[in-house]
Scaffold this motif. Structure first.
Motif, PDB file in Angstrom:
ATOM      1  N   VAL A 144       0.874  -1.158   0.024  1.00  0.00           N
ATOM      2  CA  VAL A 144       0.063  -0.034  -0.095  1.00  0.00           C
ATOM      3  C   VAL A 144       0.965   1.309   0.139  1.00  0.00           C
ATOM      4  O   VAL A 144       0.783   2.011  -0.770  1.00  0.00           O
ATOM      5  CB  VAL A 144      -0.885   0.136   1.302  1.00  0.00           C
ATOM      6  N   GLY A 145       1.881   1.257   0.976  1.00  0.00           N
ATOM      7  CA  GLY A 145       2.635   2.385   1.044  1.00  0.00           C
ATOM      8  C   GLY A 145       3.663   2.455  -0.408  1.00  0.00           C
ATOM      9  O   GLY A 145       3.824   3.711  -0.713  1.00  0.00           O
ATOM     10  N   SER A 146       4.092   1.386  -0.996  1.00  0.00           N
ATOM     11  CA  SER A 146       4.708   1.551  -2.177  1.00  0.00           C
ATOM     12  C   SER A 146       4.043   2.388  -3.313  1.00  0.00           C
ATOM     13  O   SER A 146       4.727   2.822  -4.194  1.00  0.00           O
ATOM     14  CB  SER A 146       5.310   0.041  -2.572  1.00  0.00           C
TER      15      SER A 146
ATOM     16  N   ARG B  99       2.477  16.255  -6.809  1.00  0.00           N
ATOM     17  CA  ARG B  99       1.306  17.109  -7.495  1.00  0.00           C
ATOM     18  C   ARG B  99       1.242  18.374  -6.745  1.00  0.00           C
ATOM     19  O   ARG B  99       1.269  18.564  -5.707  1.00  0.00           O
ATOM     20  CB  ARG B  99       0.029  16.315  -7.627  1.00  0.00           C
ATOM     21  N   GLU B 100       0.868  19.320  -7.751  1.00  0.00           N
ATOM     22  CA  GLU B 100       0.751  20.723  -7.128  1.00  0.00           C
ATOM     23  C   GLU B 100      -0.025  20.912  -5.710  1.00  0.00           C
ATOM     24  O   GLU B 100      -1.282  20.490  -6.066  1.00  0.00           O
ATOM     25  CB  GLU B 100       0.222  21.583  -8.074  1.00  0.00           C
ATOM     26  N   GLY B 101       0.435  21.498  -4.852  1.00  0.00           N
ATOM     27  CA  GLY B 101      -0.549  21.532  -3.642  1.00  0.00           C
ATOM     28  C   GLY B 101      -0.921  20.442  -2.824  1.00  0.00           C
ATOM     29  O   GLY B 101      -1.689  20.537  -2.069  1.00  0.00           O
ATOM     30  N   GLU B 102      -0.267  19.444  -3.144  1.00  0.00           N
ATOM     31  CA  GLU B 102      -0.693  18.060  -2.633  1.00  0.00           C
ATOM     32  C   GLU B 102       0.452  17.423  -1.481  1.00  0.00           C
ATOM     33  O   GLU B 102       1.405  17.452  -1.837  1.00  0.00           O
ATOM     34  CB  GLU B 102      -0.946  16.998  -3.602  1.00  0.00           C
ATOM     35  N   ASP B 103      -0.255  17.202  -0.384  1.00  0.00           N
ATOM     36  CA  ASP B 103       0.841  16.540   0.655  1.00  0.00           C
ATOM     37  C   ASP B 103       0.851  14.798   0.576  1.00  0.00           C
ATOM     38  O   ASP B 103      -0.201  14.437   0.618  1.00  0.00           O
ATOM     39  CB  ASP B 103       0.251  17.018   2.096  1.00  0.00           C
ATOM     40  N   MET B 104       1.982  14.489   0.077  1.00  0.00           N
ATOM     41  CA  MET B 104       2.103  13.134  -0.244  1.00  0.00           C
ATOM     42  C   MET B 104       2.005  12.322   1.094  1.00  0.00           C
ATOM     43  O   MET B 104       1.362  11.325   1.187  1.00  0.00           O
ATOM     44  CB  MET B 104       3.375  12.704  -1.054  1.00  0.00           C
ATOM     45  N   GLY B 105       2.320  12.935   2.161  1.00  0.00           N
ATOM     46  CA  GLY B 105       2.207  12.108   3.430  1.00  0.00           C
ATOM     47  C   GLY B 105       0.663  11.843   3.700  1.00  0.00           C
ATOM     48  O   GLY B 105       0.285  10.726   3.903  1.00  0.00           O
TER      49      GLY B 105
END
Ligand code: GLN
Length: 502
Positions: A130-132, A140-146
């Protein structure tokens, strides 16, 4: 087929439905396991005494979580996550199919072993893949991947509980007519999960989760050989301890109950030795040293929590069958169905508790991890208070209302939401990078130990023991509340050890 799944990578859909069906089979079967083992042969059960059944149940559930250590290692180093999920699923399906054969205990335990080994392959790897899914995504613009990854895990947690919820309703329903049809339904569930996995795997994962390249393999083997002391010290100490336990008569390794007792010592010893090794010889900086001490605390908190929580499938399931009035408008509901209450509460409350943390964080009031652990443990203890009351009803010779169990499960589910997701993510943050895999493994070991204690404790709940039941449940009011209060009281010190981590 669309390229995304609720705005998440397409692979999440594959993991969602595979895990949903796997949990359907796992929890469906677990809901009837101890009931089947303790039912008379005249009613097609195994007719084991409660103590033996509790020990067998504890050993099985402990093995499931313990086997996720080699399962994760083999996937990382040899076959990759995808093959581990696929073959693990096949083993699980075969295991349930074996359980569907109406035969004696020998064949039954053989089937359980398949399910345990298969789950050891599937469960840790389906979680890590899931994490991978999010690793290769460009920012992506303005998005927090965490936050996106956390959202992915929340959706995945829904799959777990949707599968568990329906498994714990339909498998006990069928098992009410015929135990083995119930086990067979679990096999069908896993079969559906496998089909879905196979059909969508290619387009979902691309290169994610394939077997590691030879190059990587060599370096990871070199890394792990650094702990070669552990390879010799732990096994030889264990053998010595087992000999001492047997010779001094502390446990009898020729019975299932004895093996379960010994297994507790083994797990505790492995954990103590491992933590001592990392703390003393792990070349930790002083900051890392303190963080690993916090992981030791979380391990103790986790093991305590699961040792109460996991009684759902053992003591509480037996209580539901033998001492609870399950009559609904004239229909006697099969006891195992009450197991689905936890998953139902999780589905309802996971989004609410999740939103509560975000809301509190905005006000700078989000409780720190030790506080959440402390509160989770206290909620667990409060839940058991309703079991004390229910047990008192039973000592008077009456059957307790179902609302006692439902209230217990309510507090346990909210406790789970306070402690379980927080535990997982805290370990990833607290662990020194080079020990991450092993520290995650130890978190599963805490779950394993908890399951073992919960199973053997459940062995006390036979109808000849009614008078002692309130006291037995009291233990699980006092123990978690006590440990929970220690977590809260030590927070001022522990939060310093945690440094920048919340
Ligand atoms: N119900 C969750 C699952 O099956 C957590 C169980 C546990 O960690 N004991 O994944």
């Amino acid at each position: 087929m669309s390229k995304t799944f609720f705005g998440h990578p397409r692979g999440l859909a594959t993991l969602f439905f595979t895990e949903m069906w796997e949990r359907f089979s796992f929890y469906g079967m677990r809901a009837i396991l101890i009931l089947f083992m303790t039912t008379e042969t005249a009613q097609q059960g195994l007719d084991l005494d409660t103590t033996t059944a509790g020990a067998a149940y504890g050993l099985y559930t402990a093995a499931v979580y313990l086997l996720s250590l080699p399962g994760g290692w083999i996937a990382d180093n040899v076959i990759g996550q995808r093959k581990a999920i696929w073959y693990g699923g096949i083993l699980i399906m075969i295991g349930h199919a074996i359980l569907a054969i109406p035969a004696g205990p020998g064949v039954f335990f053989f089937g359980l072993a398949f399910v345990a080994v298969g789950t050891g392959f599937l469960k840790p790897n389906i979680s890590s893949i899931v994490g991978s899914l999010y690793e290769d995504e460009g920012q992506r613009e303005g998005e927090d991947m965490g936050a996106r990854r956390d959202a992915g895990f929340s959706i995945f947690y829904m799959a777990i509980n949707l599968g568990s919820f329906f498994g714990q309703i339909f498998v006990p329903l069928l098992a009410n007519y015929n135990w083995h049809m119930g086990f067979g339904l679990a096999a069908v569930g896993m079969f559906l999960g496998l089909i879905y996995f196979r059909m969508t795997e290619e387009e979902s994962f691309g290169k994610i989760g394939l077997a590691p390249e030879k190059q990587q393999l060599v370096s990871s083997v070199e890394e792990t050989s650094g702990s070669s002391v552990m390879k010799y010290i732990i096994p030889s100490t264990l053998i010595l301890v087992l000999i001492v336990l047997q010779v001094t008569g502390r446990v009898d390794l020729t019975s299932i109950v004895g093996i379960a007792e010994a297994m507790k010592y083994v797990i505790v010893l492995v954990a103590v030795t491992y933590f001592a090794y990392v703390l003393i010889a792990g070349n930790l900086t002083s900051t890392e040293f303190k963080k690993v001490l916090v992981i030791v605390m979380l391990f103790i908190g986790g093991a305590t929590f699961w040792s109460g929580f996991e009684q759902a499938g053992s003591a509480l399931n037996l209580f539901a069958r033998d001492f609870t009035d399950r009559n609904i408008f004239g229909w006697d509901m099969p006891a195992g169905i009450l197991q689905s209450v936890n998953s139902g509460f999780i589905i309802i409350f996971a989004p609410i508790i999740g939103a509560m943390w975000v809301w509190l964080a905005k006000k700078n009031l989000n409780p720190r991890t030790p506080i959440k652990f402390g509160l989770g443990l206290i909620l667990l203890g409060l839940g058991f208070y309703f079991m004390v009351m229910a047990a008192q009803v039973a000592t008077e010779g009456a059957r307790a209302g179902m609302f006692f169990l439902v209230l217990t499960y309510f507090f346990h589910s909210i406790g789970e939401l306070f402690l379980s997701p927080v535990g997982l993510s805290s370990i990833t943050k607290l662990s020194p990078k080079r020990y991450l895999g092993q520290m995650m493994g130890l978190w599963f070991v805490a779950t394993s130990l908890g399951n073992l204690i919960a199973g053997t404790f459940g062995g006390n709940f036979d109808p000849s023991n009614v008078q002692q039941m309130p006291d037995l449940f009291w233990t699980f009011v006092l123990l978690p509340v006590g440990v929970g209060l220690i977590f809260i009281a030590t927070n001022p010190v522990v939060k310093k050890w945690m440094g920048d981590i919340h």
